[in-house]
Design a protein around this motif. Sequence first.
Motif, PDB file in Angstrom:
ATOM      1  N   LYS A  86       1.450  -1.190   0.222  1.00 48.48           N
ATOM      2  CA  LYS A  86       0.052  -0.224  -0.219  1.00 48.48           C
ATOM      3  C   LYS A  86       0.919   1.149  -0.252  1.00 48.48           C
ATOM      4  CE  LYS A  86      -4.122   2.305   2.341  1.00 48.48           C
ATOM      5  NZ  LYS A  86      -4.559   2.693   3.157  1.00 48.48           N
ATOM      6  N   PHE A  87       0.538   1.867  -1.016  1.00 53.31           N
ATOM      7  CA  PHE A  87       1.493   3.632  -0.943  1.00 53.31           C
ATOM      8  C   PHE A  87       0.635   4.190   0.049  1.00 53.31           C
ATOM      9  CE2 PHE A  87       1.753   1.366  -5.237  1.00 53.31           C
ATOM     10  CZ  PHE A  87       3.453   0.804  -5.467  1.00 53.31           C
ATOM     11  N   THR A  88       1.414   4.965   1.042  1.00 57.61           N
ATOM     12  CA  THR A  88       0.280   5.714   2.359  1.00 57.61           C
ATOM     13  C   THR A  88       0.672   6.647   2.268  1.00 57.61           C
ATOM     14  OG1 THR A  88       2.490   5.048   3.504  1.00 57.61           O
ATOM     15  CG2 THR A  88       0.130   3.255   3.334  1.00 57.61           C
ATOM     16  N   ALA A  89       2.112   7.711   1.350  1.00 61.06           N
ATOM     17  CA  ALA A  89       2.730   9.166   1.473  1.00 61.06           C
ATOM     18  C   ALA A  89       3.594   8.931  -0.052  1.00 61.06           C
ATOM     19  CB  ALA A  89       2.913   9.531   2.483  1.00 61.06           C
ATOM     20  N   PRO A  90       3.452  10.141  -0.416  1.00 55.37           N
ATOM     21  CA  PRO A  90       3.642  10.633  -1.980  1.00 55.37           C
ATOM     22  C   PRO A  90       5.220  10.706  -1.342  1.00 55.37           C
ATOM     23  CG  PRO A  90       3.390  12.379  -1.339  1.00 55.37           C
ATOM     24  CD  PRO A  90       2.066  11.869  -0.359  1.00 55.37           C
ATOM     25  N   VAL A  91       6.284  10.721  -2.623  1.00 55.73           N
ATOM     26  CA  VAL A  91       7.246  10.556  -2.294  1.00 55.73           C
ATOM     27  C   VAL A  91       8.217  11.610  -3.283  1.00 55.73           C
ATOM     28  CG1 VAL A  91      10.101   9.463  -3.185  1.00 55.73           C
ATOM     29  CG2 VAL A  91       8.172   7.985  -2.056  1.00 55.73           C
ATOM     30  N   ASP A  95      13.446  13.379  -2.056  1.00 58.51           N
ATOM     31  CA  ASP A  95      13.055  12.833  -0.694  1.00 58.51           C
ATOM     32  C   ASP A  95      14.558  11.384   0.097  1.00 58.51           C
ATOM     33  OD1 ASP A  95      11.281  13.911  -0.461  1.00 58.51           O
ATOM     34  OD2 ASP A  95       9.256  12.406  -0.052  1.00 58.51           O
ATOM     35  N   THR A  96      14.622  11.303   0.761  1.00 57.61           N
ATOM     36  CA  THR A  96      15.869  10.061   1.038  1.00 57.61           C
ATOM     37  C   THR A  96      14.802   8.984   1.728  1.00 57.61           C
ATOM     38  OG1 THR A  96      17.452  11.987   1.091  1.00 57.61           O
ATOM     39  CG2 THR A  96      17.929   9.744   1.757  1.00 57.61           C
ATOM     40  N   ILE A  97      14.228   7.931   1.181  1.00 57.63           N
ATOM     41  CA  ILE A  97      13.458   6.303   1.035  1.00 57.63           C
ATOM     42  C   ILE A  97      14.751   5.603   1.373  1.00 57.63           C
ATOM     43  CG2 ILE A  97      11.627   5.548   0.780  1.00 57.63           C
ATOM     44  CD1 ILE A  97      10.815   8.056  -0.021  1.00 57.63           C
ATOM     45  N   LYS A  98      14.384   5.142   2.775  1.00 55.18           N
ATOM     46  CA  LYS A  98      14.433   4.000   3.307  1.00 55.18           C
ATOM     47  C   LYS A  98      13.665   2.599   3.304  1.00 55.18           C
ATOM     48  CE  LYS A  98      17.435   2.119   8.007  1.00 55.18           C
ATOM     49  NZ  LYS A  98      17.455   2.627   9.350  1.00 55.18           N
ATOM     50  N   ALA A  99      14.191   1.599   2.368  1.00 52.40           N
ATOM     51  CA  ALA A  99      13.057   0.617   2.410  1.00 52.40           C
ATOM     52  C   ALA A  99      14.223  -0.712   3.508  1.00 52.40           C
ATOM     53  CB  ALA A  99      13.653  -0.008   1.126  1.00 52.40           C
ATOM     54  N   GLU A 100      13.204  -0.932   4.242  1.00 51.73           N
ATOM     55  CA  GLU A 100      13.187  -1.635   5.620  1.00 51.73           C
ATOM     56  C   GLU A 100      12.579  -2.947   5.291  1.00 51.73           C
ATOM     57  OE1 GLU A 100      14.434   0.286   9.310  1.00 51.73           O
ATOM     58  OE2 GLU A 100      12.779   1.332   8.502  1.00 51.73           O
ATOM     59  N   ILE A 101      13.775  -4.270   5.380  1.00 44.40           N
ATOM     60  CA  ILE A 101      12.505  -5.331   5.018  1.00 44.40           C
ATOM     61  C   ILE A 101      12.941  -6.717   6.510  1.00 44.40           C
ATOM     62  CG2 ILE A 101      12.741  -5.612   2.945  1.00 44.40           C
ATOM     63  CD1 ILE A 101      14.640  -7.858   3.054  1.00 44.40           C
ATOM     64  N   GLU A 102      11.816  -7.277   7.235  1.00 47.90           N
ATOM     65  CA  GLU A 102      12.260  -7.895   7.980  1.00 47.90           C
ATOM     66  C   GLU A 102      11.670  -9.145   7.828  1.00 47.90           C
ATOM     67  OE1 GLU A 102      10.887  -8.160  13.455  1.00 47.90           O
ATOM     68  OE2 GLU A 102      10.612  -6.179  11.980  1.00 47.90           O
ATOM     69  N   ASN A 123      12.024  12.021   6.704  1.00 49.85           N
ATOM     70  CA  ASN A 123      11.469  12.461   8.202  1.00 49.85           C
ATOM     71  C   ASN A 123      10.595  11.292   8.940  1.00 49.85           C
ATOM     72  OD1 ASN A 123      11.689  15.164   7.482  1.00 49.85           O
ATOM     73  ND2 ASN A 123       9.567  14.867   5.994  1.00 49.85           N
ATOM     74  N   GLY A 124      10.537  10.374   8.655  1.00 50.36           N
ATOM     75  CA  GLY A 124      10.047   8.964   9.640  1.00 50.36           C
ATOM     76  C   GLY A 124       8.977   8.357   8.487  1.00 50.36           C
ATOM     77  N   ASP A 125       8.597   9.597   7.733  1.00 50.14           N
ATOM     78  CA  ASP A 125       6.753   8.856   7.356  1.00 50.14           C
ATOM     79  C   ASP A 125       6.783   7.481   6.222  1.00 50.14           C
ATOM     80  OD1 ASP A 125       5.880  11.446   8.463  1.00 50.14           O
ATOM     81  OD2 ASP A 125       7.154  12.862   6.540  1.00 50.14           O
ATOM     82  N   VAL A 126       5.286   6.796   6.690  1.00 42.66           N
ATOM     83  CA  VAL A 126       5.800   5.871   6.101  1.00 42.66           C
ATOM     84  C   VAL A 126       4.462   6.012   4.110  1.00 42.66           C
ATOM     85  CG1 VAL A 126       4.293   3.350   5.883  1.00 42.66           C
ATOM     86  CG2 VAL A 126       5.515   4.702   7.997  1.00 42.66           C
ATOM     87  N   VAL A 127       5.606   5.564   3.312  1.00 36.09           N
ATOM     88  CA  VAL A 127       5.660   5.808   2.255  1.00 36.09           C
ATOM     89  C   VAL A 127       5.364   4.942   1.961  1.00 36.09           C
ATOM     90  CG1 VAL A 127       6.598   7.948   2.257  1.00 36.09           C
ATOM     91  CG2 VAL A 127       7.494   5.620   1.190  1.00 36.09           C
ATOM     92  N   LEU A 128       4.575   3.428   1.641  1.00 37.87           N
ATOM     93  CA  LEU A 128       4.456   2.212   2.042  1.00 37.87           C
ATOM     94  C   LEU A 128       4.801   1.421   2.335  1.00 37.87           C
ATOM     95  CD1 LEU A 128       5.695   0.777  -1.457  1.00 37.87           C
ATOM     96  CD2 LEU A 128       6.779  -0.961   0.330  1.00 37.87           C
ATOM     97  N   LYS A 129       3.937  -0.284   2.703  1.00 37.62           N
ATOM     98  CA  LYS A 129       4.451  -0.787   3.800  1.00 37.62           C
ATOM     99  C   LYS A 129       3.284  -2.316   2.601  1.00 37.62           C
ATOM    100  CE  LYS A 129      -0.051   1.001   6.246  1.00 37.62           C
ATOM    101  NZ  LYS A 129      -0.439   1.281   7.419  1.00 37.62           N
TER     102      LYS A 129
END
Length: 138
Positions: A86-91, A95-102, A123-129
């Motif tokens: 789900k895309f939750t905010a625009p990029v 913007d510096t995007i950090k893609a994290e997986i677990e 800014n720590g805003d989630v843009v994709l989850k």
Amino acid sequence: MKGLTMKEINIGDKDFFQKTVTETDVYLYAGVTGDLNPAHINQEVSEKTMFKGRIAHGMLTAGFVSAVLGTKLPGPGTIYLGQEMKFTAPVRFGDTIKAEIEVIEKLEEKNILKLSTVCTNQNGDVVLKGVATVMPPK
């Protein structure tokens, strides 16, 4: 070079990829994919949208998740089977995007992993989850 196998991976293992999105990135992505939506490449038109300016393609951001999976965890040899997202905010450009997986689930008998996928901006805003399904190398 080979990535981690199922036996080398544990629930809770994490990794990430980080990149600042540039105008060049967006134009290259548009050219490669043919997605020339004005929301991405036309400043004048995009200023009239709800975003009030150009934004990066959502799938460009999703590609950063693929970068983690294919180069870090599990790494080279990984087969990407699916992605719920789900895309939750625009990029936005710059913007510096950090893609994290677990790793959240191991289906060892099928050699399948499920991984939480989250992309955040500077800014720590989630843009994709979402959740990725992959097969690590054997």
